[in-house]
Structure formats: structure tokens, C-alpha cells
Design a protein around this motif. Structure first.
Motif, PDB file in Angstrom:
ATOM      1  N   ARG A 122       0.816  -1.216   0.000  1.00 46.09           N
ATOM      2  CA  ARG A 122       0.000   0.000   0.000  1.00 46.09           C
ATOM      3  C   ARG A 122       0.845   1.259   0.000  1.00 46.09           C
ATOM      4  NH1 ARG A 122      -4.593   2.233  -0.338  1.00 46.09           N
ATOM      5  NH2 ARG A 122      -5.180   2.626   1.812  1.00 46.09           N
TER       6      ARG A 122
ATOM      7  N   SER B  81      -4.957  -2.468  -2.441  1.00 43.14           N
ATOM      8  CA  SER B  81      -6.174  -1.698  -2.181  1.00 43.14           C
ATOM      9  C   SER B  81      -7.419  -2.501  -2.541  1.00 43.14           C
ATOM     10  CB  SER B  81      -6.146  -0.384  -2.975  1.00 43.14           C
ATOM     11  OG  SER B  81      -5.056   0.419  -2.579  1.00 43.14           O
ATOM     12  N   ALA B  82      -7.361  -3.245  -3.649  1.00 42.99           N
ATOM     13  CA  ALA B  82      -8.506  -4.063  -4.059  1.00 42.99           C
ATOM     14  C   ALA B  82      -8.760  -5.184  -3.056  1.00 42.99           C
ATOM     15  CB  ALA B  82      -8.261  -4.640  -5.454  1.00 42.99           C
ATOM     16  N   TYR B  83      -7.693  -5.793  -2.570  1.00 44.41           N
ATOM     17  CA  TYR B  83      -7.837  -6.850  -1.562  1.00 44.41           C
ATOM     18  C   TYR B  83      -8.501  -6.307  -0.302  1.00 44.41           C
ATOM     19  CZ  TYR B  83      -6.545 -10.507   1.756  1.00 44.41           C
ATOM     20  OH  TYR B  83      -6.581 -11.499   2.718  1.00 44.41           O
ATOM     21  N   ILE B  84      -7.983  -5.185   0.189  1.00 53.87           N
ATOM     22  CA  ILE B  84      -8.531  -4.599   1.419  1.00 53.87           C
ATOM     23  C   ILE B  84      -9.973  -4.180   1.207  1.00 53.87           C
ATOM     24  CG2 ILE B  84      -8.291  -2.656   3.013  1.00 53.87           C
ATOM     25  CD1 ILE B  84      -5.247  -2.818   2.480  1.00 53.87           C
ATOM     26  N   TRP B  85     -10.261  -3.599   0.044  1.00 49.54           N
ATOM     27  CA  TRP B  85     -11.633  -3.179  -0.255  1.00 49.54           C
ATOM     28  C   TRP B  85     -12.597  -4.358  -0.220  1.00 49.54           C
ATOM     29  CZ3 TRP B  85     -14.098  -4.803  -4.866  1.00 49.54           C
ATOM     30  CH2 TRP B  85     -15.382  -4.270  -5.064  1.00 49.54           C
ATOM     31  N   PHE B  86     -12.209  -5.480  -0.796  1.00 46.90           N
ATOM     32  CA  PHE B  86     -13.114  -6.624  -0.866  1.00 46.90           C
ATOM     33  C   PHE B  86     -13.323  -7.269   0.498  1.00 46.90           C
ATOM     34  CE2 PHE B  86     -13.806 -11.203  -1.305  1.00 46.90           C
ATOM     35  CZ  PHE B  86     -14.957 -11.212  -2.073  1.00 46.90           C
TER      36      PHE B  86
ATOM     37  N   ARG C 299     -12.715  -6.155   3.542  1.00 48.19           N
ATOM     38  CA  ARG C 299     -13.346  -5.300   4.556  1.00 48.19           C
ATOM     39  C   ARG C 299     -14.786  -4.970   4.190  1.00 48.19           C
ATOM     40  NH1 ARG C 299     -10.271  -0.216   6.815  1.00 48.19           N
ATOM     41  NH2 ARG C 299     -10.553   0.502   4.663  1.00 48.19           N
ATOM     42  N   GLY C 300     -15.134  -5.108   2.928  1.00 48.10           N
ATOM     43  CA  GLY C 300     -16.473  -4.730   2.484  1.00 48.10           C
ATOM     44  C   GLY C 300     -17.487  -5.847   2.536  1.00 48.10           C
TER      45      GLY C 300
ATOM     46  N   ALA D 211      -6.903  -7.838   6.062  1.00 48.59           N
ATOM     47  CA  ALA D 211      -7.328  -6.545   5.522  1.00 48.59           C
ATOM     48  C   ALA D 211      -7.298  -5.474   6.604  1.00 48.59           C
ATOM     49  CB  ALA D 211      -8.727  -6.667   4.928  1.00 48.59           C
ATOM     50  N   TYR D 212      -7.708  -5.823   7.809  1.00 47.42           N
ATOM     51  CA  TYR D 212      -7.702  -4.842   8.904  1.00 47.42           C
ATOM     52  C   TYR D 212      -6.283  -4.604   9.430  1.00 47.42           C
ATOM     53  CZ  TYR D 212     -12.775  -5.228   8.985  1.00 47.42           C
ATOM     54  OH  TYR D 212     -14.103  -5.199   8.636  1.00 47.42           O
TER      55      TYR D 212
ATOM     56  N   GLU E 221      -4.225  -2.098   7.304  1.00 51.32           N
ATOM     57  CA  GLU E 221      -4.473  -0.687   7.559  1.00 51.32           C
ATOM     58  C   GLU E 221      -3.892  -0.241   8.898  1.00 51.32           C
ATOM     59  OE1 GLU E 221      -6.306   1.608   5.154  1.00 51.32           O
ATOM     60  OE2 GLU E 221      -5.087  -0.027   4.362  1.00 51.32           O
TER      61      GLU E 221
END
Length: 318
Positions: free
Chosen positions: A88, A100-105, A107-108, A163-164, A167
Motif C-alpha cells: 500500500r 487496495s482491491a484486496y482490502i476493499w473486498f 473489509r467490504g 485486511a484490517y 491498515e
């Protein structure tokens, strides 16, 4: 003009009264008394049943599985989170976009949905194969043979946690002022040594507290693996009260053990925070002395507590 304080006599001063504090204390005391009365007088809690199953073999096995899943899930989450955090903050747009795509998926989408999805992966991909894309496969195996409930639980918990943690770690690294890295680079330190000796000791003070919270959340999130028939603590008490219909006492058994786990983790987190705070302070102060010896005479006093301000160093070329 006469000062307002002139002529005031504080000898007879009294503490200011706060009647609403007394009211709040009385309300809390009444509620606690009613709660104690409920626990003591209500036979439906079944404290005898709670004592019978609290240390039963089946419950102990479920507790052990919960602890194992917590440890493995957090290790996988931290390791993968470090990789994602580095990606990142990388200057490579491909690495940034992938992380970013991994974290977005992850965490979403809810963890429960991810667990069920991985558990039913064979409906999407009946065979797992390794070979040339759009070409022959060298190795092929049935998905249900590989994707066991244990592996599903580890993947679901670990990938979701990563993912968490990514960040959290990224925020800790960015909390260190760039001047710290520039000061290390000015005396010829490598990037790896700058990260290990300067950045990490200061960043860990921001990483450890939320990481401790994530460990506690992970211990409680393991209860979700009961939907895929993993014999964790919650699934075990569910199986028992489905046989004897003692729902409330068996749920209390699970509550007690979860509270014990989280209490121990809270104590461990507090100890690690205090211990690392002292170590980080000593490491950072020692690093300031190292920079002074390598860089020349320090013209401004270095912070004592590991501040993020960059050191002022005067090079000695003589």
C-alpha cells in the motif's frame, strides 16, 4: 483596579457539591442490586448445570479449538497484513492497486459470508488444478478433498483479518515523520536498518494497541465457524444444549469462557504495551546517540521520548 482575588478568605472554603453524581451512584447501586438478585433467585440460570459442563471434556476440546483458530488466524492475518501494508505504501501502482482491491473486498464483505462462500467453493470450482493457463493441467484434485472445514476456518479468519491488520500497520508506519528516515539515510543507513532501528520502534507504539483489540475480536469471531460445523467452543455448547435443552446454562458456559479469554488477552495487551513502551524509548534514545556519532555534532537536543521530529545534525567534514 483592585484584583478580584483581593479580600477573599479561603480558610472557610468548602468543596462544591454535585448532587447529580449522588443520584447517578444511587441509580447504579439499585440496578446492580436488582441484577444480583436476578442471578441469585432465578433458578432458570441453572448454575448447577453451568458448574457441571464448565470443565467438561467436550467443552475443553471446543475451547482448545477456539484458541488454536485465534492464534493461527492472527498469525496469518499479521503476516499477510505486513505484506499488504508494504504494498500500500509502495510507489509501484500495480502493488498499490492490488493491495487496495484486496482490502476493499475483504473489509467490504461480512466474515460470515466469506466463511460460507469458501465452504461451498466446490460448487463454483469442482476441481483445483495447477498448470498452464488455457493449457494442460499438471496437478488436479477435488476441491472438497482440499477445502476442509478447518482450512475454511483458517482462510476465512486469516484473510479477513489481514485486511484490517494491513491498515493498522500502514497507519503505524505513516505515523513516523519522514524526517526520521531522512536522518538515517543521511548517515548511510540502509532502508532495512532504518525500518528496523528507527521506524518500527516508534511505529509499534501505534500498532500494538489496535492489534490487541483485533486479537480479542478474533477470539470472539471464531464463534462464526460454527456455521460450517467446526467444533469450536460455541458449536460445542450448541450441540450439548440441542441434546439436553438446557440452552441458557450452556450459553452461560460459553459466555464465561469467552470472558476469561478476553480478560487474559486484555492483561497481556497491557503488559506488552508497557514493556514495549520502555523498550521503544530506550531504542529510540540509543538511535539518537548513534546518529550523532555517525553524523557529527548535534546542535539541537534530541527528544527524550522518541518524538517524531527529525534530528538537527551538523556534518563534520574536517
Amino acid at each position: 483596579m483592585t484584583s478580584p482575588s483581593v479580600g477573599l478568605d479561603v480558610a472557610n472554603s468548602v468543596r462544591r457539591k454535585h448532587p447529580w453524581r449522588l443520584v447517578a451512584v444511587l441509580v447504579i447501586a439499585v440496578l446492580l442490586a436488582q441484577l444480583v438478585q436476578l442471578f441469585v433467585t432465578n433458578e432458570r440460570f441453572g448454575w448447577g448445570t453451568v458448574a457441571k459442563y464448565l470443565f467438561s471434556i467436550d467443552v475443553m476440546r471446543g475451547l482448545g479449538m477456539t484458541i488454536v483458530l485465534t492464534i493461527i488466524g492472527m498469525i496469518l492475518g499479521i503476516v499477510l497484513g505486513v505484506v499488504l501494508a508494504i504494498c500500500r505504501i509502495s510507489k509501484n501502482p500495480v502493488l498499490q492497486g492490488t493491495a487496495s482491491a484486496y482490502i476493499w473486498f475483504f473489509r467490504g464483505t461480512p466474515l460470515l459470508v466469506q466463511l460460507i462462500f469458501f465452504y461451498n467453493l466446490s460448487a463454483l470450482v469442482p476441481q483445483l488444478s495447477l498448470g498452464i493457463p488455457f493449457g494442460p493441467a499438471f496437478i488436479s484434485v477435488g476441491t472438497n478433498t482440499v477445502i476442509t472445514p478447518m482450512l475454511v476456518a483458517i482462510l476465512g479468519l486469516g484473510l479477513h483479518e489481514a485486511a484490517y491488520m494491513a491498515e493498522i500497520i500502514r497507519g503505524g508506519l505513516l505515523s513516523v515523520d519522514p524526517g526520521q528516515r531522512e536522518a538515517g539515510a543521511s548517515v548511510g543507513m540502509s532502508n532495512a536498518r532504518i525500518m528496523r532501528r528507527i521506524v518500527l520502534p516508534q511505529a509499534m507504539r501505534f500498532i500494538i494497541p489496535p492489534t490487541g483489540n483485533q486479537v480479542i475480536s478474533m477470539a470472539k469471531a471464531t464463534s462464526l465457524v460454527s456455521v460450517i460445523a467446526m467444533s469450536d467452543l460455541f458449536y460445542t455448547v450448541q450441540a450439548i444444549y440441542n441434546r439436553n435443552f438446557q440452552t441458557i446454562p450452556l450459553l452461560l458456559v460459553a459466555v464465561i469462557w469467552y470472558l476469561i479469554i478476553t480478560t487474559l488477552l486484555n492483561i497481556g495487551q497491557s503488559f506488552i504495551e508497557k514493556r514495549f513502551s520502555r523498550s521503544a524509548k530506550q531504542e529510540t534514545n540509543g538511535m539518537w546517540d548513534f546518529l550523532v556519532r555517525r553524523g557529527g555534532r548535534r546542535t539541537a537536543s534530541a527528544p527524550v521520548t522518541g518524538s517524531v521530529a527529525a534530528p538537527v545534525i551538523e556534518r563534520s567534514d574536517a
